[in-house]
Design an enzyme around this catalytic site. Structure first.
Site, PDB file in Angstrom:
ATOM      1  NE  ARG A 214      -2.710  -1.608   3.492  1.00  0.00           N
ATOM      2  CZ  ARG A 214      -3.133  -2.812   3.878  1.00  0.00           C
ATOM      3  NH1 ARG A 214      -3.870  -3.555   3.070  1.00  0.00           N
ATOM      4  NH2 ARG A 214      -2.825  -3.286   5.068  1.00  0.00           N
ATOM      5  CG  PHE A 230     -11.529  -7.152  -5.918  1.00  0.00           C
ATOM      6  CD1 PHE A 230     -12.615  -8.010  -6.012  1.00  0.00           C
ATOM      7  CD2 PHE A 230     -10.746  -6.954  -7.055  1.00  0.00           C
ATOM      8  CE1 PHE A 230     -12.911  -8.672  -7.210  1.00  0.00           C
ATOM      9  CE2 PHE A 230     -11.026  -7.602  -8.258  1.00  0.00           C
ATOM     10  CZ  PHE A 230     -12.120  -8.455  -8.327  1.00  0.00           C
ATOM     11  CG  ASP A 252     -15.519  -4.925  -1.352  1.00  0.00           C
ATOM     12  OD1 ASP A 252     -14.301  -5.177  -1.306  1.00  0.00           O
ATOM     13  OD2 ASP A 252     -16.389  -5.724  -0.952  1.00  0.00           O
ATOM     14  CG  ASP A 301      -5.934  -6.361  -2.569  1.00  0.00           C
ATOM     15  OD1 ASP A 301      -5.462  -7.512  -2.633  1.00  0.00           O
ATOM     16  OD2 ASP A 301      -6.124  -5.767  -1.490  1.00  0.00           O
ATOM     17  CB  CYS A 341      -3.919 -12.876  -1.342  1.00  0.00           C
ATOM     18  SG  CYS A 341      -5.696 -13.136  -1.521  1.00  0.00           S
TER      19      CYS A 341
END
Length: 400
Positions: A214, A230, A252, A301, A341
């Protein structure tokens, strides 16, 4: 000391021989001695060579998780204090410790245990039966070790609500360890304030692993128009806002996430610059493209699209699609930050997918940097499961 001996089959134990901590059910030849699930046992190679000690659980495919390579080492309070102290000293040397992951399971040689620190609150997640029996001792040792540095922990909350516990034959637990306290905690990361809900937020309340990623996007967002997909609690969007972006949109699918992100924007005085709305990113990106929208910076993300080997192909389609869509929304010479991730979406697969997306979108990519998870989520070489986050920043250049 339990004298149960687990002997491996000839040719097995490759993971622990290369430095990992797991022994699977199909690697074991014999077990001698009596034990109950969760007990510490001694592990021998096929020829009787002692390989160390770990805890056993016959409910789990991961039959043994190793605690030490020393066959004569007692797994007692003194041993656990050493592990906890080492973990804390490592964090003090490598990261901002105001909020950080204190214990990262196998990578801190405490398999199956995660402990996050949010200012003066600890959040614990225990995913292994053997560790369950040591959990409260480790928590009290952590409090003692932190107190030695003048940090008084005001509360501990357990978020052992992951499905993996069922594979270990354990119930889901979500409760206070010790006295109750206010579970909304304000933290500051990279100069951005957040309210973290450790009781009902995702995972342990917040994604600390992206802290320095970030921070990395702050450099490219000044005076820019930014799209954060996201967004969850608005983390990348707010880093863009605090860095001086002129306009930031965060998307989101969760109304609750959007509400939290909006409150975080207000908390930072960024509500006029950083705006959030609830939308399914897969539906929204084609609409933005059709409307002719263009951004200086697009951030992707997504949640893990795969949590198992057998769903990698579908996950690759998902990553390919959002990266194609994301690239098409970047102005010529603008920037794309994109990540995965998922441990199963390894570096090679993720990189291949981005190559394919760039070809499909007729874009050329110039790599600014490749990053991974923050150092408080250390990657233990030989314990593959500890390496999961892949993060790229590219400049996107039109083919012309």
């Amino acid at each position: 000391m339990n004298h149960t001996i687990v002997t491996l089959k000839k040719g097995e134990g490759r993971t622990i021989k290369s430095g990992g901590l797991w022994i699977y059910d199909n690697e074991i030849a014999t077990i001698t001695g009596s034990f109950k699930n969760g007990d510490i046992v001694l592990v021998h190679d096929f020829d009787g060579y002692p390989m160390g000690r770990g805890f056993i659980n016959q409910n789990s495919k991961i039959r043994i998780r190793m605690m030490t390579r020393k066959a004569d080492q007692e797994i007692n309070e003194e041993f656990l204090r050493m592990r906890v102290k080492n973990a804390w000293e490592y964090r003090k040397n490598t990261v901002d410790t105001s909020s950080c992951r204190l214990i990262f399971g196998e990578a801190d040689f405490l398999p199956g245990l995660v402990v996050d620190k949010y200012e003066t609150v600890l959040v614990v997640q225990c995913l292994a039966l053997g560790m369950e029996q040591m959990k409260e001792t480790i928590v009290s040792l952590l409090k003692e070790v932190l107190a030695e540095d003048g940090i008084e922990i005001r509360g501990v909350y357990e978020r052992s609500d992951a499905k993996e516990r069922k594979k270990e034959g354990m119930p889901i637990v979500k409760d206070f360890i010790g006295p109750e306290f206010d579970t909304n905690v304000e933290i500051v990361e990279n100069g951005v304030k957040y309210l973290v809900d450790v009781k009902d937020g995702q995972k342990t309340g917040f994604f600390l692993d992206q802290k320095y990623n970030r921070l990395a996007i702050q450099r490219i967002c000044k005076d820019k128009r930014v799209l954060d997909c996201f967004t969850h609690m608005g983390t990348f969007a707010l880093n863009a806002g605090i860095a001086g972006a002129k306009e930031v949109t965060g998307l989101d699918i969760s109304e609750y996430a959007v509400q939290q992100a909006t409150e975080n924007a207000i908390r930072n005085g960024l509500q006029d610059v950083v705006k959030f709305r609830a939308a399914d990113v897969f539906d929204e990106l084609p609409k933005l493209e059709a409307a002719g929208e263009q951004y200086d910076v697009v951030i992707l993300d997504p949640p893990a699209f795969t949590k198992a080997k057998n769903t990698i192909k579908n996950a690759m389609k998902g990553y390919r699609e959002i990266n194609i869509r994301g690239m098409k929304l970047v102005k010529d010479g603008g920037y794309l930050a994109t990540c995965s991730c998922s441990h199963y979406m390894d570096y090679e697969n993720f990189t291949r997918v981005i190559h394919q997306a760039a070809a499909s979108a007729h874009k050329r990519l110039r790599q600014v940097e490749f990053r991974t998870q923050a150092a408080d989520h250390p990657i233990l070489w030989s314990a593959d499961e500890s390496y999961y986050l892949k993060f790229y920043i590219f400049q996107v250049v039109d083919e012309k």
